[in-house]
Design an enzyme around this catalytic site. Structure first.
Site, PDB file in Angstrom:
ATOM      1  N   GLY A 253      11.826  44.937 -50.318  1.00 45.08           N
ATOM      2  CA  GLY A 253      12.973  45.477 -52.028  1.00 45.08           C
ATOM      3  C   GLY A 253      12.798  46.377 -52.189  1.00 45.08           C
ATOM      4  O   GLY A 253      10.994  46.638 -52.670  1.00 45.08           O
TER       5      GLY A 253
ATOM      6  N   GLY B 278      12.929  40.824 -48.097  1.00 43.73           N
ATOM      7  CA  GLY B 278      13.955  41.585 -48.177  1.00 43.73           C
ATOM      8  C   GLY B 278      14.641  41.955 -46.532  1.00 43.73           C
ATOM      9  O   GLY B 278      16.203  41.523 -46.436  1.00 43.73           O
TER      10      GLY B 278
ATOM     11  N   GLU C 235       5.611  36.881 -51.338  1.00 40.42           N
ATOM     12  CA  GLU C 235       5.773  37.452 -52.756  1.00 40.42           C
ATOM     13  C   GLU C 235       4.569  36.194 -54.066  1.00 40.42           C
ATOM     14  O   GLU C 235       4.916  37.199 -54.868  1.00 40.42           O
ATOM     15  CB  GLU C 235       7.640  36.876 -52.979  1.00 40.42           C
ATOM     16  CG  GLU C 235       8.988  37.687 -53.018  1.00 40.42           C
ATOM     17  CD  GLU C 235       9.049  37.373 -50.920  1.00 40.42           C
ATOM     18  OE1 GLU C 235       8.164  36.804 -50.370  1.00 40.42           O
ATOM     19  OE2 GLU C 235       9.783  38.051 -51.282  1.00 40.42           O
TER      20      GLU C 235
ATOM     21  N   ASP D 140      12.520  35.054 -52.080  1.00 39.69           N
ATOM     22  CA  ASP D 140      14.560  34.813 -52.443  1.00 39.69           C
ATOM     23  C   ASP D 140      14.963  35.246 -50.956  1.00 39.69           C
ATOM     24  O   ASP D 140      14.413  35.339 -49.924  1.00 39.69           O
ATOM     25  CB  ASP D 140      14.501  35.906 -53.807  1.00 39.69           C
ATOM     26  CG  ASP D 140      14.227  36.986 -53.238  1.00 39.69           C
ATOM     27  OD1 ASP D 140      12.968  37.585 -52.564  1.00 39.69           O
ATOM     28  OD2 ASP D 140      14.678  38.238 -54.290  1.00 39.69           O
TER      29      ASP D 140
HETATM   30  C1  QUE Z   1       4.196  41.051 -51.492  1.00 35.18           C
HETATM   31  C2  QUE Z   1       5.463  41.098 -51.551  1.00 35.18           C
HETATM   32  C3  QUE Z   1       6.049  42.598 -51.807  1.00 35.18           C
HETATM   33  C4  QUE Z   1       4.935  43.793 -51.201  1.00 35.18           C
HETATM   34  C5  QUE Z   1       4.164  43.270 -51.030  1.00 35.18           C
HETATM   35  C6  QUE Z   1       3.445  42.368 -51.448  1.00 35.18           C
HETATM   36  C7  QUE Z   1       7.422  43.419 -51.647  1.00 35.18           C
HETATM   37  C8  QUE Z   1       8.010  44.603 -51.511  1.00 35.18           C
HETATM   38  C9  QUE Z   1       7.074  45.336 -50.581  1.00 35.18           C
HETATM   39  C10 QUE Z   1       6.943  47.109 -50.125  1.00 35.18           C
HETATM   40  C11 QUE Z   1       6.712  47.037 -48.986  1.00 35.18           C
HETATM   41  C12 QUE Z   1       5.966  49.077 -49.297  1.00 35.18           C
HETATM   42  C13 QUE Z   1       7.196  49.402 -49.542  1.00 35.18           C
HETATM   43  C14 QUE Z   1       7.795  49.114 -50.546  1.00 35.18           C
HETATM   44  C15 QUE Z   1       7.949  47.227 -51.156  1.00 35.18           C
HETATM   45  O1  QUE Z   1       5.292  45.284 -51.380  1.00 35.18           O
HETATM   46  O2  QUE Z   1       8.294  42.667 -51.009  1.00 35.18           O
HETATM   47  O3  QUE Z   1       8.806  49.333 -50.928  1.00 35.18           O
HETATM   48  O4  QUE Z   1       7.262  50.460 -49.430  1.00 35.18           O
HETATM   49  O5  QUE Z   1       9.285  45.041 -51.146  1.00 35.18           O
HETATM   50  O6  QUE Z   1       1.609  41.631 -51.692  1.00 35.18           O
HETATM   51  O7  QUE Z   1       6.498  40.980 -52.728  1.00 35.18           O
END
Ligand code: QUE
Length: 349
Positions: A65, A113, A136, A144
């Protein structure tokens, strides 16, 4: 509507394609809203007999997300973060309860997500590119999007292992654990999608035929060890069990666990314990919304996003910084129900 989601009817099926390649198709609130609107429109459209969800271009199905936005919001009043979670969880629940068959193609990174929009699908197709994880706890959040439901229903204690360590599962491992219903080499996907669009009454047979042989699942070799070390719902017990085991596997997992937010780990263990005995997916999402609303405004989430995604120093300073420092009372506060009128609600049936 947003251009980050492409929707179309092809043959006899509706197609939803994630189209935000610069962020590995990580979900924004607008993307969730667009998917909800489309799914509702198709629910009583006889021209749509099934729904396929995939990503349009580039690597990865969905990385999660819009966590930067969430952290920014969490550092002020958290209102935008709550609005995002509310909409995302409504989408997760709509997919879970959708009457028509849904096929999700987990061809690449499927995290956070991305798990929330693929696990509720009846057909979940993994490939040699699949990298599944609920990472997460690395950013002070918790698994979640229904994680407390799906992970707690995996064999043995694998769900607790995945929730705490954020371990990545490949396509064969996803198939082995039931996170994927089918395995299909990516080179066959275009043909499979075309066949399903033409004959959605034959999804099962089409996916079964394309499947061929699944490579060996490495996680299978570690199941008994995982069940033994992750047997307890107390974080301190899990750490003590790993500490007492000198094997390379145990010491590697222990080192990994020590990088995660202790608060997030304790939240995850309680979430899975409660999610395991729920009988209605809406109860899970209501609980998760309450947890999310509390957790986004706490220091570990903002610090985790800073350390892992913004500054990328991978050196988060957790608060509290030990498992013992995270009291049961602290976790009770995080699990407190939302005030009346602010709870999560599913879309009206
Ligand atoms: C833990 C996470 C997330 C994460 C890295 C973690 C996460 C998440 C993203 C993410 C990665 C690339 C993107 C972006 C989000 O990385 O929930 O917009 O371009 O969304 O170690 O929970």
């Amino acid at each position: 509507m947003t251009e980050d989601i492409i929707t179309m009817i092809e043959g006899r099926v509706g197609r939803i394609r994630l189209n935000r390649p610069k962020a590995i198709h990580a979900l924004t609130k607008d993307m969730c809203s667009a998917m909800i609107a489309t799914l509702i429109e198709w629910s009583d459209d006889p021209a749509v007999e099934a729904v396929m969800i995939d990503h349009a271009e580039g690597r990865g199905f969905c990385a999660g997300g819009d966590v930067r936005m969430l952290a920014e919001s969490g550092s002020t009043d958290g209102a935008d973060a709550r609005a995002f979670f509310h909409e995302e969880y409504r989408l997760n629940h709509l997919l879970f309860t959708y009457e028509k068959p849904i096929i999700a193609f987990m061809d690449g990174i499927t995290m956070g997500g991305g798990v929330g929009i693929s696990q509720p699908a009846k057909y979940r197709v993994a490939t040699e590119n699949t990298r599944f994880a609920m990472p997460e706890t690395a950013i002070g959040l918790f698994p979640d999007v229904g994680g407390g439901w799906y992970l707690s229903r995996l064999p043995g204690r694998v769900g607790q292992f995945l929730a705490l360590t954020g371990a990545r599962m490949d396509g064969a491992e996803c198939k082995y654990l039931g996170l994927a219903s089918h395995y299909c080499p990516s080179e066959k996907l275009e043909d499979v999608k075309a066949q399903i669009a033409a004959r959605p009454d034959r999804i099962e047979g089409i996916l079964g035929t394309a499947g061929a042989s699944v490579p060996e699942a490495r996680v299978a070799d570690n199941l008994l060890t995982i069940n033994r070390h992750f047997a307890s719902d107390r974080l301190e017990d899990i750490l003590a069990s790993l500490e007492a085991d000198e094997s390379e596997w145990a010491q590697t997992e222990l080192a990994t666990l020590r990088t995660k937010s202790p608060q997030a780990c304790k939240v995850s263990l309680r979430q899975l314990a409660l999610g395991a005995v729920m009988t209605d997916f809406a109860d899970e999402m209501r609980m998760e919304y309450g947890i999310a609303a509390h957790v986004v405004v706490r220091p570990d989430f903002i610090e985790g996003v800073r350390a892992v995604l913004i500054d990328k120093d991978n050196a988060p300073k957790w608060n509290p910084d030990t498992p013992e420092g995270v009291t049961d009372e602290m976790i009770d506060t995080i699990f407190a129900p939302m005030p009346e009128g602010e709870e999560w609600t599913p879309l009206a049936a």
